[in-house]
Structure formats: structure tokens, C-alpha cells
Motif scaffolding. Sequence first.
Motif, PDB file in Angstrom:
ATOM      1  N   GLY A  97     -60.636 -55.362  -3.762  1.00  0.00           N
ATOM      2  CA  GLY A  97     -60.132 -54.207  -4.571  1.00  0.00           C
ATOM      3  C   GLY A  97     -58.611 -54.129  -4.068  1.00  0.00           C
ATOM      4  O   GLY A  97     -58.074 -53.342  -3.826  1.00  0.00           O
ATOM      5  N   GLN A  98     -57.802 -55.253  -4.189  1.00  0.00           N
ATOM      6  CA  GLN A  98     -56.384 -55.147  -3.849  1.00  0.00           C
ATOM      7  C   GLN A  98     -55.629 -54.338  -4.720  1.00  0.00           C
ATOM      8  O   GLN A  98     -54.894 -53.297  -4.101  1.00  0.00           O
ATOM      9  N   PHE A  99     -55.881 -54.165  -5.852  1.00  0.00           N
ATOM     10  CA  PHE A  99     -55.276 -53.364  -6.735  1.00  0.00           C
ATOM     11  C   PHE A  99     -55.458 -51.982  -6.529  1.00  0.00           C
ATOM     12  O   PHE A  99     -54.669 -50.841  -6.527  1.00  0.00           O
ATOM     13  N   VAL A 100     -56.636 -51.736  -6.418  1.00  0.00           N
ATOM     14  CA  VAL A 100     -57.216 -50.306  -5.988  1.00  0.00           C
ATOM     15  C   VAL A 100     -56.692 -49.634  -4.714  1.00  0.00           C
ATOM     16  O   VAL A 100     -55.989 -48.645  -4.560  1.00  0.00           O
ATOM     17  N   ALA A 101     -56.356 -50.612  -3.919  1.00  0.00           N
ATOM     18  CA  ALA A 101     -55.949 -50.223  -2.439  1.00  0.00           C
ATOM     19  C   ALA A 101     -54.398 -50.083  -2.759  1.00  0.00           C
ATOM     20  O   ALA A 101     -53.765 -48.801  -2.013  1.00  0.00           O
ATOM     21  N   ILE A 102     -53.548 -50.591  -3.360  1.00  0.00           N
ATOM     22  CA  ILE A 102     -52.248 -50.313  -3.678  1.00  0.00           C
ATOM     23  C   ILE A 102     -52.156 -49.113  -4.371  1.00  0.00           C
ATOM     24  O   ILE A 102     -51.455 -48.146  -4.127  1.00  0.00           O
ATOM     25  N   ALA A 103     -52.933 -48.844  -5.578  1.00  0.00           N
ATOM     26  CA  ALA A 103     -52.901 -47.683  -6.188  1.00  0.00           C
ATOM     27  C   ALA A 103     -53.140 -46.662  -5.544  1.00  0.00           C
ATOM     28  O   ALA A 103     -52.708 -45.332  -5.600  1.00  0.00           O
ATOM     29  N   GLU A 104     -54.327 -46.827  -4.499  1.00  0.00           N
ATOM     30  CA  GLU A 104     -54.671 -45.473  -3.552  1.00  0.00           C
ATOM     31  C   GLU A 104     -53.654 -45.128  -2.720  1.00  0.00           C
ATOM     32  O   GLU A 104     -53.372 -44.020  -2.240  1.00  0.00           O
ATOM     33  N   ASN A 105     -52.784 -45.876  -2.228  1.00  0.00           N
ATOM     34  CA  ASN A 105     -51.679 -45.703  -1.445  1.00  0.00           C
ATOM     35  C   ASN A 105     -50.646 -44.936  -2.154  1.00  0.00           C
ATOM     36  O   ASN A 105     -49.870 -44.190  -1.568  1.00  0.00           O
ATOM     37  N   LEU A 106     -50.208 -45.300  -3.429  1.00  0.00           N
ATOM     38  CA  LEU A 106     -49.175 -44.873  -4.193  1.00  0.00           C
ATOM     39  C   LEU A 106     -49.543 -43.435  -4.325  1.00  0.00           C
ATOM     40  O   LEU A 106     -48.767 -42.625  -4.327  1.00  0.00           O
ATOM     41  N   LEU A 107     -50.918 -43.077  -4.716  1.00  0.00           N
ATOM     42  CA  LEU A 107     -51.122 -41.642  -4.853  1.00  0.00           C
ATOM     43  C   LEU A 107     -51.029 -40.792  -3.521  1.00  0.00           C
ATOM     44  O   LEU A 107     -50.711 -39.972  -3.292  1.00  0.00           O
ATOM     45  N   SER A 108     -51.654 -41.317  -2.381  1.00  0.00           N
ATOM     46  CA  SER A 108     -51.644 -40.687  -1.228  1.00  0.00           C
ATOM     47  C   SER A 108     -50.080 -40.668  -0.593  1.00  0.00           C
ATOM     48  O   SER A 108     -49.900 -39.435  -0.076  1.00  0.00           O
ATOM     49  N   MET A 109     -49.346 -41.488  -0.868  1.00  0.00           N
ATOM     50  CA  MET A 109     -47.947 -41.355  -0.335  1.00  0.00           C
ATOM     51  C   MET A 109     -47.192 -40.330  -1.169  1.00  0.00           C
ATOM     52  O   MET A 109     -46.399 -39.468  -0.636  1.00  0.00           O
ATOM     53  N   SER A 110     -47.496 -40.435  -2.458  1.00  0.00           N
ATOM     54  CA  SER A 110     -46.939 -39.303  -3.354  1.00  0.00           C
ATOM     55  C   SER A 110     -47.125 -37.836  -2.923  1.00  0.00           C
ATOM     56  O   SER A 110     -46.159 -37.051  -3.143  1.00  0.00           O
ATOM     57  N   LEU A 111     -48.147 -37.494  -2.148  1.00  0.00           N
ATOM     58  CA  LEU A 111     -48.512 -36.361  -2.054  1.00  0.00           C
ATOM     59  C   LEU A 111     -48.632 -36.014  -0.382  1.00  0.00           C
ATOM     60  O   LEU A 111     -48.846 -34.734   0.043  1.00  0.00           O
ATOM     61  N   LEU A 112     -48.045 -36.913   0.299  1.00  0.00           N
ATOM     62  CA  LEU A 112     -48.120 -36.863   1.977  1.00  0.00           C
ATOM     63  C   LEU A 112     -47.177 -35.632   2.182  1.00  0.00           C
ATOM     64  O   LEU A 112     -46.069 -35.776   1.783  1.00  0.00           O
ATOM     65  N   LYS A 113     -47.646 -34.652   3.208  1.00  0.00           N
ATOM     66  CA  LYS A 113     -46.929 -33.344   3.361  1.00  0.00           C
ATOM     67  C   LYS A 113     -45.881 -33.592   4.643  1.00  0.00           C
ATOM     68  O   LYS A 113     -45.787 -32.695   5.441  1.00  0.00           O
ATOM     69  N   VAL A 114     -45.546 -34.808   4.726  1.00  0.00           N
ATOM     70  CA  VAL A 114     -44.620 -35.126   5.761  1.00  0.00           C
ATOM     71  C   VAL A 114     -43.297 -35.949   5.175  1.00  0.00           C
ATOM     72  O   VAL A 114     -43.569 -36.776   4.371  1.00  0.00           O
ATOM     73  N   PRO A 115     -42.139 -36.044   5.849  1.00  0.00           N
ATOM     74  CA  PRO A 115     -41.208 -36.913   5.386  1.00  0.00           C
ATOM     75  C   PRO A 115     -41.443 -38.324   5.579  1.00  0.00           C
ATOM     76  O   PRO A 115     -41.956 -39.019   6.517  1.00  0.00           O
ATOM     77  N   ILE A 116     -40.916 -39.192   4.700  1.00  0.00           N
ATOM     78  CA  ILE A 116     -41.501 -40.534   4.579  1.00  0.00           C
ATOM     79  C   ILE A 116     -40.025 -41.397   4.282  1.00  0.00           C
ATOM     80  O   ILE A 116     -39.295 -40.945   3.323  1.00  0.00           O
TER      81      ILE A 116
END
Length: 318
Positions: free
Chosen positions: A172-191
Motif C-alpha cells: 500500500g505505497q500510495f495509501v501510506a503517502i495519502a494518509e500522511n498527506l491527510l495527517s500532516m494537513s491536520l497536525l496541531k503542531v508547527p511543521i
Amino acid sequence: MKGELPIEKPLHELEAKILELKKLSVHADIDLSAEIIALEEKARNFKRDFFQNLNPWDKVKVARHPQRPFTLDIVERIFQDFTELHGDRIFRDDPAIIGGPAFLDGQRVMVMGHQKGRDTKKNLARNFGMPYPEGFKKAARLMRMAEKFSLPVISFIDTPGAYPGIGAEERGQFVAIAENLLSMSLLKVPIIVVVIGEGGSGGALGISVGDRILMLEHSIYSVISPEGCASILWRDASKADEAAKALKLTAQDLIKFKIIDEIITEPLEGAHTDIDFTAENIKIAIKRNLEELKKFSPEEIVELRYEKYRKIGVFKEF
């Protein structure tokens, strides 16, 4: 010279000639100071004129320089007490992505990034910096930990792309990347994201959604490699130099399009010629941007990140 690129050859030949004249001057007791001074001036002018006017394909070569600093080279110079954490808690550890908590002059942060190898054996062990799904999942685990303990995330980008092999796709390469895009978009700390070498395709994007995107001045950041682009458009990978120009993958292009937020200065001949200087510049930029982001609440951070990515690109409504 070890790690020499073709674009560096004329300069190194000039420097070798200067060294040869200096040795001759000492051993033969001949005054060659005028010739040496003239050649040194020529070398300085060559460096200034050439490296300040690199074309996109030259930038690609510098970004891929075998002696260019990797993530761990930067981490050991600017962070304190870095503790690497391993594994995705599902399948295995992926050495192509490293990460863990550290201190940045007293401030706790979560550090992660792609890691290449310095020689063939280490490159094979690191899969040439190309992550498997478990690499992205490890990064996601570290980011969840960062959010839980209110740690800013510092992400270093240096990869040709995500690994395209059968095993990676099966997991699930593409799923792992997509899930990271989502989680980083919503992460409540500075990136804060720093592109230090190659920023290639989804392999880069999987850990590079951030509030601030910084690039070293000779690094590259693109949806596809120049060779891959040339193979698709012209069915000829040898046209990679044309593709590099068309892709607008340099830091100088990307800041004009507001894809990135800041260009970090490198030594004139590239980051590999003075890693300490490069690391110090990266550290200054990270600390300044972290200080700016401190004034926002977690909710404001997420909203501003959303607005940042909504503004990227140009479109018309009909």
C-alpha cells in the motif's frame, strides 16, 4: 577527485595547476607568484560566474552530489540529544527514513527525514533514500507522538522518490503517502520542512506538508525526476536537461511560484564544500521560523496551513 561531477572538472583542473605551480616554486626556487596570483584570480572569477549562474540541469547534478550532506549530517550538527526511534509497529523498520525526538538549543522537537548512504553498501541498506510504505508509516507514528507531546516537527527532504517496487505496492505505497498527506494537513503542531537535496515526487511529499517549506539554494523539488519526465514526454531519458528546465524544479523557480517560503544560502560551490556553514544556516532558518509560528494556537496553525495550500497555483473560473 572523489565525488567530482563533470561540471566541477574545469575548476578542479585550475586548482590542480595552481597547486602544481606552488610546489614548483618551492622545490625549484623559482618566483612564480605573479602566475599563481593570476590563476587564483581566474579561479575565483570562474567559481563566482559559474556557480551563480547554474542552469536547472546543473542544479540537479549539485543536488545529487555524492558528498552533499544528508539528513543525519545536518541533525548531528544542529540538534542535541537526538534519539532515533525505529519501526512502524506493523511490518518493519525502514532505514530510508530516520526520525526521533531531539533538542534544538533547549527546545524539544521531533526530527525526521530521508537518509541516503554515502557508499554503495550503505546506499543499498538505505534503499538509496527511497522509502517503503513502512517508512511513511514510521513517520506518521512519530508525528502522532509529536502532537501528543506538543513537539514541533522538523522534516528533512532528500529522496529520488518513493520506492516503486512490487513489495511496496503490495503493502500500500500510495495509501501510506495519502494518509500522511491527510495527517500532516491536520497536525496541531508547527511543521517545518527543509529540502536539502532531491525532493522527488510522492516520496518527498509524503513527509513534506508543512507550515514553512525551506530549500537549500542548490536543491530541487519536483513532481517527477527530469529523467522520468523526459522518458514520458519524449521517450528519451537523454533529454533530461530539457525536462529539468521545463519542470521549474529549482528553489529560485519555486519561490517565485510561492510553492516554498524561503531559500537557505549554501557555500558558493555547494553544500558539500562546507557542511558546517550549511548546517548553521539551516539552524538559523529553522529557529527563526519556529519563533514566528509560536504565536499561533494549534487551531490557528491548522487553519493557516490549510489556507497556505489553497493559495498555491493559478486558475481561472469561467
